[in-house]
Design an enzyme around this catalytic site. Structure first.
Site, mmCIF file in Angstrom:
data_model
loop_
_atom_site.group_PDB
_atom_site.id
_atom_site.type_symbol
_atom_site.label_atom_id
_atom_site.label_comp_id
_atom_site.label_asym_id
_atom_site.label_seq_id
_atom_site.Cartn_x
_atom_site.Cartn_y
_atom_site.Cartn_z
ATOM 1 N N SER A 1 0.837 -1.193 0.000
ATOM 2 C CA SER A 1 0.000 0.000 0.000
ATOM 3 C C SER A 1 0.870 1.240 0.000
ATOM 4 C CB SER A 1 -0.894 0.028 1.235
ATOM 5 O OG SER A 1 -0.142 0.332 2.403
ATOM 6 N N ASP A 2 0.308 2.353 -0.468
ATOM 7 C CA ASP A 2 0.935 3.619 -0.174
ATOM 8 C C ASP A 2 0.813 3.842 1.330
ATOM 9 O OD1 ASP A 2 2.150 6.088 -0.336
ATOM 10 O OD2 ASP A 2 0.899 6.819 -1.965
ATOM 11 N N TRP A 3 1.585 4.780 1.849
ATOM 12 C CA TRP A 3 1.629 4.968 3.298
ATOM 13 C C TRP A 3 0.273 5.454 3.813
ATOM 14 C CZ3 TRP A 3 5.202 2.484 1.579
ATOM 15 C CH2 TRP A 3 6.393 2.206 2.233
ATOM 16 N N PHE A 4 -0.335 4.649 4.669
ATOM 17 C CA PHE A 4 -1.684 4.860 5.195
ATOM 18 C C PHE A 4 -2.745 4.700 4.095
ATOM 19 C CE2 PHE A 4 1.258 7.433 7.741
ATOM 20 C CZ PHE A 4 1.064 6.885 9.000
ATOM 21 N N GLY A 5 -2.386 3.986 3.047
ATOM 22 C CA GLY A 5 -3.317 3.765 1.946
ATOM 23 C C GLY A 5 -3.985 2.406 1.981
#
Length: 865
Positions: free
Chosen positions: A238-242
């Site tokens: 995932s993207d960061w916090f995605g």
């Protein structure tokens, strides 16, 4: 073209000892779950009993930061994505990968989070500068070599953001509504081309939803397209916090949730397993992909939790300088006023002349080894003393104060002291600070983001404080403005006088990726030569009552300290005009920067900062022998263009920005950059202008496949500068086009390139394919398609004056004539006669042409036919 390679870094002895399936069978369920999320911002989990180490990931895309936002170890900052795109140079893209690979090793990183290969639908995207181009073939072709260069060094690339992460507005919530045809032809194609080259072990998902489902939990994108049709067997993170779900993301194929600690995995995933919402088979599939990446990382020989070091080799500085110069696009050069003569008098004027605008803002930014300003670059090559005028300011927030301060030892920067206890007021020699000190640091960067700061003696509740203190000695007597933006709370004092209080009634702004305040300001009259004590007393994010509403937790918070002499635009412009009149040549530096183009916020206009256009018009009127140097990551408005004889688009050029600009200005380097983006007259000329924000939680990609030049060509709109445009100090002709089908689907398009000018130069050859023209009533009829599409490009380097060379561009007859057939849900190469055009831009009126006949219709799926 065969792209030069360097020997692949050999595997570490014993690295192949990790038997993925054997280790997987020995893992407990809890150990498996632990491997599916990070343990902090940059590291994966380890299982020591089975020899599974933690591996390190680090931002890219234009440099390897390491593991710290705050007070990070300096790095090589490359030119931004659009700058690399402007080179149209696949061999250079591979060299980019090699440098990043070496930087990753220096920073102890096994995985680089880049390249960014999203599509610039419009000139206003906050992260547009990170991506290569509006064209998927250019983006994918460069990305493939960038990833291969990292792979040559044993480092894993992570192309991002998969897919349609093309704007910042409500980026975590917006639902991108896009046809399957546009999705495949435009937005997925860069990833497909990069994967087809075979050097991509990891992919990062985007923040947004795509057609109703977040990309990180989209079975269509991850399971059907990426893993199914394309056969990708690497890791998806995932993207960061995605990450937004547990069961949906695991079942769709998202292997790794980042960053840690886990929010949607851990105990929640264990519960989902027990509830049969996720099968152990799905968990095993996710863990297997993590283990494969870990095994690959082990082969690098980079130890677990390695120390972070600086590289900064002479050969790297030379490469960065060459990249910065090669990216510069000569937009205009009437009367051949460029290159300038170094023995003639020169003035350097403008808001970005003494500021190193080396990268955009957000996660792509980093701490460079050095950042050369245009002034410094021009000064190094001019044979006479330079003249200078500021003209106007171009900042959004006040310029950072750190490099203008001195600590108690007289060193550039200031002292940062950390405490568990709050201050009782500014300390003085008669009333010193008696709080117990956690630690003291010497800091230069006055934009401090404490995301990853920690201290073993910090309060267990995470509440802590910091004082930033140094001295400032102005060189001019004037009224000075000071600025303070924070995520947290802070007060700024000058010689003990409270100048700014950013504590109560805080206002949410764009600082610190949208989690901080607006910049609060104060002013004070200062006397030249007198030394003033600057003190900022800051409290962490938990001391603030500001409601952020951001889905991302940026931890401790941050503070940004700025200041500069107040300058009225009228006075500044008048001074610049007088200076311009006194010299033979003017280098006028304008543009944007990391405040205007940054992650988390899109621009609202193509205009340059306030008063900039007035400055340019006035200086051009005072001295026509002026080159306007524009630094931005995406197009800006040029209302004064007709009055300018010479204009350079210089992008954000990385560490060597100023030297790269000066090399082109003085002709040390013959410019060869080409626009990877269409330069429109107005933002309204873009079809995406009406659909470039989240409205009611969705964004319609209404332009469909007509992105960038595809729309301008089809609609007959004249851009200011077309896609692929870029001049040179010499001239080239293309002639003798031949088209020959060889084995398989390969088609060789050959021609002769001749340097018809007087100096050595490099020529970028661009090949466009046009769809077949059908007679009325002929069936089947090809659906509407763009007038032409870039399908291949090659760069001829350093061709001497009067010399000719033959080059060959290779097409895939099926792939490069295909469109996505929504009725068949697959690619279709339609029978017909296709146009072939080879030129030096998308609108080159001297391009050479031919045709390619496709005798039968072919349907296909996957990475290639």
């Amino acid at each position: 073209m065969l792209v030069p390679t360097s020997p692949r870094t050999p595997p570490s002895p014993g690295a192949a000892d990790l038997d993925v399936d054997a280790v997987l069978a020995k893992l407990t369920t809890q150990e498996k779950i632990s491997l599916l999320s990070g343990i902090d911002f940059w590291h994966t989990a380890a299982v020591p009993r089975l020899g599974i180490p933690s591996i390190r990931l680090s931002d890219g895309p234009n440099g390897v930061r390491g593991t710290r936002f705050f007070n990070s170890v300096p790095s090589s900052c490359l030119p931004c994505g659009t700058a690399i795109g402007a080179t149209f140079d696949k061999a250079l893209a591979r060299e980019v990968g090699h440098l990043l690979g070496d930087e990753a090793r220096a920073k102890g990183a096994h995985v680089v989070l880049g390249p960014t290969i999203n599509i610039q639908r419009l000139a206003l995207g906050g992260r547009g500068f990170e991506s290569f181009s509006e064209d998927p073939a250019l983006s994918g072709g460069l990305a493939a070599q960038y990833c291969a260069g990292l792979d040559d060094k044993g480092i894993a690339a992570t192309p991002k953001h998969f897919v349609c992460n093309d704007m910042e507005h409500e980026r975590m919530a917006v639902d991108v509504l896009v046809t399957k045809r546009a999705l495949h032809e435009i937005y997925l194609t860069p990833f497909r081309l990069a994967l087809a080259a075979g050097h991509v072990p990891a992919i990062m998902t985007s923040y947004s939803k795509v057609n109703g489902t977040h990309a990180s939990e989209s079975e269509y994108l991850l399971k059907e397209v990426l893993r199914g049709s394309w056969g990708f067997d690497g890791l998806v993170m995932s993207d960061w916090f995605g990450t937004y779900s547990t069961s949906e993301a695991v079942n769709a194929g998202l292997d790794l949730e980042m960053p840690g600690a886990a929010r949607f995995r851990g105990a929640i995933l264990n519960h989902a397993l027990n509830a049969n919402k996720v099968s152990i088979r799905a968990v095993n599939d996710r863990v297997r992909n993590v283990l494969k990446l870990v095994k690959r990382a082990m082969a690098t020989g980079i130890p677990e939790n390695a120390p972070e070091d600086e590289l900064n080799r002479p050969e790297d500085r030379q490469l960065l300088r060459r990249m910065a110069a090669d990216a510069v696009v000569l937009l205009k050069n009437e009367d051949s006023i460029l290159p300038f003569v170094p023995t003639k008098s020169v003035a350097v004027i403008g808001p970005t002349s003494r500021i190193a605008t080396y990268c955009g803002g957000g996660s792509a930014s980093l701490n460079p080894y050095e950042a050369v300003t245009p002034w410094e670059g021009v000064e190094a090559q001019a044979k006479v003393p330079l003249s200078f005028a500021q003209g106007v300011y171009g900042h959004q927030m006040l310029p950072l104060l750190g490099k203008s301060m001195r600590n108690e030892n007289g060193e550039v920067g200031f002292t940062l002291r950390m405490y568990n206890d709050p201050p009782t007021g500014p300390s003085t020699p008669s009333s010193p600070d008696t709080r117990p000190l956690l630690e003291t640091r010497h800091v230069v960067d006055a934009n401090m983001f404490f995301i990853d700061y920690s201290h073993p003696l910090m309060n267990k509740n995470g509440v802590w404080y910091a004082d930033a203190e140094g001295t400032f000695t102005p060189t001019e007597s004037s009224l000075y403005d000071f600025g303070l933006a924070v995520q947290g709370t802070a007060r700024l004092y000058v010689d003990g006088e409270l100048l700014i209080e950013n504590v109560e009634n805080q206002r949410l702004g764009t600082s610190f990726l949208g989690s901080g305040t607006v910049e609060e300001t104060g002013s004070k009259t200062l006397v030249a030569g007198q030394t003033y004590r600057i003190l900022v007393q800051w409290g962490c994010a938990k001391t603030s009552s500001l409601k952020v509403g951001n889905m991302v937790d940026f931890g401790h918070g941050g503070m940004r300290i700025g200041a500069c002499r107040r300058l009225s635009p009228a006075d500044g412009i008048a001074e610049a005009v007088e200076v311009a009149k006194t010299v033979d040549q003017v280098v006028l530096c304008v543009g944007l920067g990391g405040e205007w183009e940054t992650e988390g916020e899109d621009r609202t206009t193509m205009a340059l900062p306030p008063n900039t256009d007035d400055l340019v018009k006035a200086v051009l009127a005072a001295n026509p022998n002026t080159v306007v140097v524009v630094q931005s990551g995406t197009p800006v408005s040029l209302p004064w263009l007709s009055n300018a004889k010479a204009v350079l688009q210089a992008w954000y050029g990385g560490n060597q920005t100023g030297h790269g600009i000066a090399d082109v200005v003085f002709g040390t380097v013959n410019p060869a950059g080409k626009l990877p983006l269409t330069y429109p007259l107005r933002v309204e000329d873009h079809p995406a202008h009406f659909n470039y924000r989240s409205e009611a939680g969705r964004c319609l990609y209404g332009e469909d496949v007509y992105v960038g030049y595809r729309y301008f060509d089809r609609a007959g709109i004249e851009p200011v500068f077309p896609f692929g445009h870029g001049l040179s100090y010499t001239t080239f002709t293309l002639e003798g086009l031949t088209i020959e089908k060889t084995e398989g689907n390969n088609v060789n398009v050959s021609l002769t390139v001749t340097n018809t000018g007087s100096v050595t130069g490099s020529c970028t050859v661009q090949l466009y394919v046009s769809p077949p023209t059908w007679e009325p009533r002929q069936v089947p009829v090809v659906p509407q398609r763009p007038t032409q599409e870039l399908r291949s490009f090659e760069k001829v380097h350093d061709l001497a004056a009067g010399v000719s060379t033959q080059i060959t561009l290779v097409l895939d007859a099926v792939r490069d004539t295909s469109y996505w057939d929504e009725t068949q849900d697959r690619w279709c190469s339609q029978q017909g006669v296709y146009g072939i055009k080879v030129g030096q831009s998308s609108r080159d009126d001297k391009a050479v042409g031919g045709s390619l006949t496709i005798n039968e219709t072919t349907y296909w799926e996957g990475l290639s036919p």
